[in-house]
Design an enzyme around this catalytic site. Structure first.
Site, PDB file in Angstrom:
ATOM      1  N   ASP A   1      48.568  47.531  31.371  1.00 32.03           N
ATOM      2  CA  ASP A   1      49.804  48.055  31.940  1.00 32.03           C
ATOM      3  C   ASP A   1      50.755  46.926  32.320  1.00 32.03           C
ATOM      4  O   ASP A   1      50.445  45.746  32.150  1.00 32.03           O
ATOM      5  CB  ASP A   1      49.490  48.930  33.153  1.00 32.03           C
ATOM      6  CG  ASP A   1      48.750  50.199  32.765  1.00 32.03           C
ATOM      7  OD1 ASP A   1      49.176  50.856  31.805  1.00 32.03           O
ATOM      8  OD2 ASP A   1      47.737  50.519  33.410  1.00 32.03           O
ATOM      9  N   LYS A   2      51.871  47.304  32.855  1.00 35.67           N
ATOM     10  CA  LYS A   2      52.926  46.357  33.207  1.00 35.67           C
ATOM     11  C   LYS A   2      52.408  45.258  34.130  1.00 35.67           C
ATOM     12  O   LYS A   2      51.773  45.532  35.140  1.00 35.67           O
ATOM     13  CB  LYS A   2      54.075  47.106  33.883  1.00 35.67           C
ATOM     14  CG  LYS A   2      55.247  46.229  34.287  1.00 35.67           C
ATOM     15  CD  LYS A   2      56.318  47.050  34.969  1.00 35.67           C
ATOM     16  CE  LYS A   2      57.473  46.169  35.433  1.00 35.67           C
ATOM     17  NZ  LYS A   2      58.514  46.942  36.133  1.00 35.67           N
TER      18      LYS A   2
END
Length: 528
Positions: free
Chosen positions: A126-127
């Protein structure tokens, strides 16, 4: 054929003028124009026609076969919206795909769609989450022996291709991945008990007076905060300390950086920050944390360690194969002490590792029994906060079982150990150093745990269970779960403590899947 009325026949077909005014004529004309345009584009020009034809012939001859490969990569996730291709956002896969095209590993004809190349990743990050090693499988043109170096030339320094290995056509890097190693870097000051007079500190004190289920006395943390109190007494008068504690930041228009009170507050925070970073974890405190992490080993129902999963959902059962916690090490100019936690599991759910780290760290902070973690696998719903994404990175996927089949097919195994030296250098420069620097600059972990220490709002349903309300579905806060002796924390808190604290500086965003509650705390980093 006659068309006058005397014959009894009327011509119902439009004349030329009427036809040209109709919609069908316009549509036919447009189609012919498109056809003529395409035909013109395909027709070689009369001048230099031999060159054009020769160029077309050369392009056909230069067309090379695509091969199914496994590409081993590493990357720093800072500044990217995660691993997976998601235009128009900047992602790791978008950078890789562009580099493949520029290096000639993907033809221009296939440069517009990842699906044409069978693009797949072993683990989606994820980010803001990093990876020392990850695998993508796709079809590439790899006739050029220097193709790996050419790809790296078109990549930013924070993304590297470690190796490219031929695999059979049926290879799927995600489905055939047997397990994954993750690493989490955690500053040891996260283990310090809550600051005196915070809600969590009062709750622990209250539990210490209870007859049963009380946490062990955390003398180490008490001594730490007592030493800080003495340093504050030497620096500030009691009147100044009261003003600092009650300080409320003014509006932007009224803010004066040179005001005496603000400078006092700034000095106080700098003292606290320096004192916290000077902390060195004891062997007893570290042993408690290690024992807490051991509670995750084996197959367990991790429904409380993700989002939107029910206790009865079979997909929540995950198997943790190995967990190690390193000895403490000191890094950076601020001399902050860290530990490295490595987790080897068959598979992981959304936010699972960050919630595992958070739970185990809070066990150490509250000095309660590590066996409490085993009770989190039951049907009782618990709202476990996510530890910051900053410290999380994917170490590498493991293909131990499938590598045997690759050898049988005559291919090289997918093994990151062949690139360990390069990976270690890359991680130190592009991942570890950035984690250490960002933690110092933003005080990420301090903001996260301070928020939990001060927040006392019980989330989920409250009140006595009824016939129509399953008590297991009453969502407990993490504090109520770890310290069950505090049966009614709202009643015991002071009016000031019942107010929700401000969000840590630098974070005003709350995602739809993460409500602003006592346990789903907004952090300065996004998920992992």
């Amino acid at each position: 054929m006659p068309s006058d009325a005397s014959t009894g026949y009327v011509d119902d077909q439009p004349g030329d003028e009427a036809y040209k005014r109709g919609a069908l004529y316009k549509q036919t004309k447009a189609r012919r124009a498109d056809y003529d345009s395409d035909k013109e584009a395909k027709r070689p020009c009369t001048e230099d026609s031999d060159v054009a034809l020769a160029g077309t012939s050369e392009e056909k001859e230069a067309r090379l076969p695509k091969r199914k490969v496994a590409v081993m990569v590493g990357y720093c996730g800072t500044g990217y919206h995660g691993m997976q291709y998601n235009p128009p956002n900047r992602t790791i896969e978008a950078e890789l795909f562009e580099a493949f095209v520029k290096a000639g590993a993907i033809s221009r004809a296939n440069s517009t769609d990842l699906k044409k190349n069978g693009f797949m990743r072993a683990a989606r990050t994820d980010k803001g989450v990093h990876a020392g090693g990850n695998v993508i499988s796709l079809k590439l043109i790899i006739e050029d022996p220097a193709i790996k170096d050419k790809i790296n030339e078109h990549l930013p320094p924070g993304i590297r291709v470690w190796g490219i290995s031929r695999v059979n056509k049926a290879f799927d890097c995600r489905k055939l991945c047997g397990s994954r190693w993750y690493e989490y870097l955690l500053p040891t000051y996260s283990f310090i008990g809550p600051k005196p007079n915070t809600y969590l500190a009062r709750t622990i004190e209250q539990c210490g007076e209870a007859a049963s289920e009380k946490p062990d006395r955390d003398q180490e943390s008490l001594d730490f905060w007592e030493a800080f109190r003495k340093a504050v007494d030497e620096k500030f008068t009691q009147e100044e300390q009261d003003a600092i504690v009650n300080y409320v930041a003014p509006s932007k228009e009224d803010f004066d950086e040179n005001s005496g009170l603000y400078q006092k507050v700034k000095q106080y925070k700098q003292m606290e920050n320096a004192h916290r970073r000077s902390y060195r974890v004891s062997s007893a405190k570290l042993a408690r944390f290690r024992e807490a992490m051991k509670q995750y080993l084996g197959p367990h129902n991790f429904h409380n360690y993700t989002l939107g999963k029910d206790f009865k959902d079979p997909s929540t059962v995950r198997f943790m194969k190995d967990i190690t916690v390193s000895d403490p090490f000191v890094i950076g100019e601020m001399k902050t002490e860290w530990v490295s936690i490595k987790i080897h599991g068959q598979s992981f759910m959304l936010h699972q590792i960050r919630k595992m780290i958070s739970m185990a760290t809070l066990v150490a902070r509250c000095n309660c029994s590590p066996e409490r973690i085993a009770q989190s696998y039951g049907p009782q719903k618990i709202n476990i906060p996510k530890a910051p994404a900053l410290g999380l990175l994917l170490e590498s996927p493991v293909y131990e079982g499938y590598n045997k089949r690759l050898l049988e097919f005559g291919y090289e195994p997918i093994d990151f150990r062949n690139y360990q030296k390069e990976m270690d250098t890359f991680k130190m420069v592009h991942i570890y150093d950035k984690i250490y620097k960002e933690e110092v600059d933003e005080n990420v972990f301090n903001a996260f745990f301070n928020y939990i220490d001060a927040f006392n709002q019980v989330t989920g349903a409250q009140g006595e269970p009824t016939k129509s309300h399953d008590p297991a579905k009453i969502q407990l806060s993490i504090i109520d779960f770890l310290l069950p002796c505090s049966s009614s924390p709202q009643e015991n808190a002071s009016p000031e403590a019942q107010k929700a604290p401000e969000t840590p500086a630098g974070d005003n965003t709350i995602s739809a899947e993460q409500p602003k509650t006592a346990t789903e705390v907004p952090t300065t980093q996004s998920d992992a």
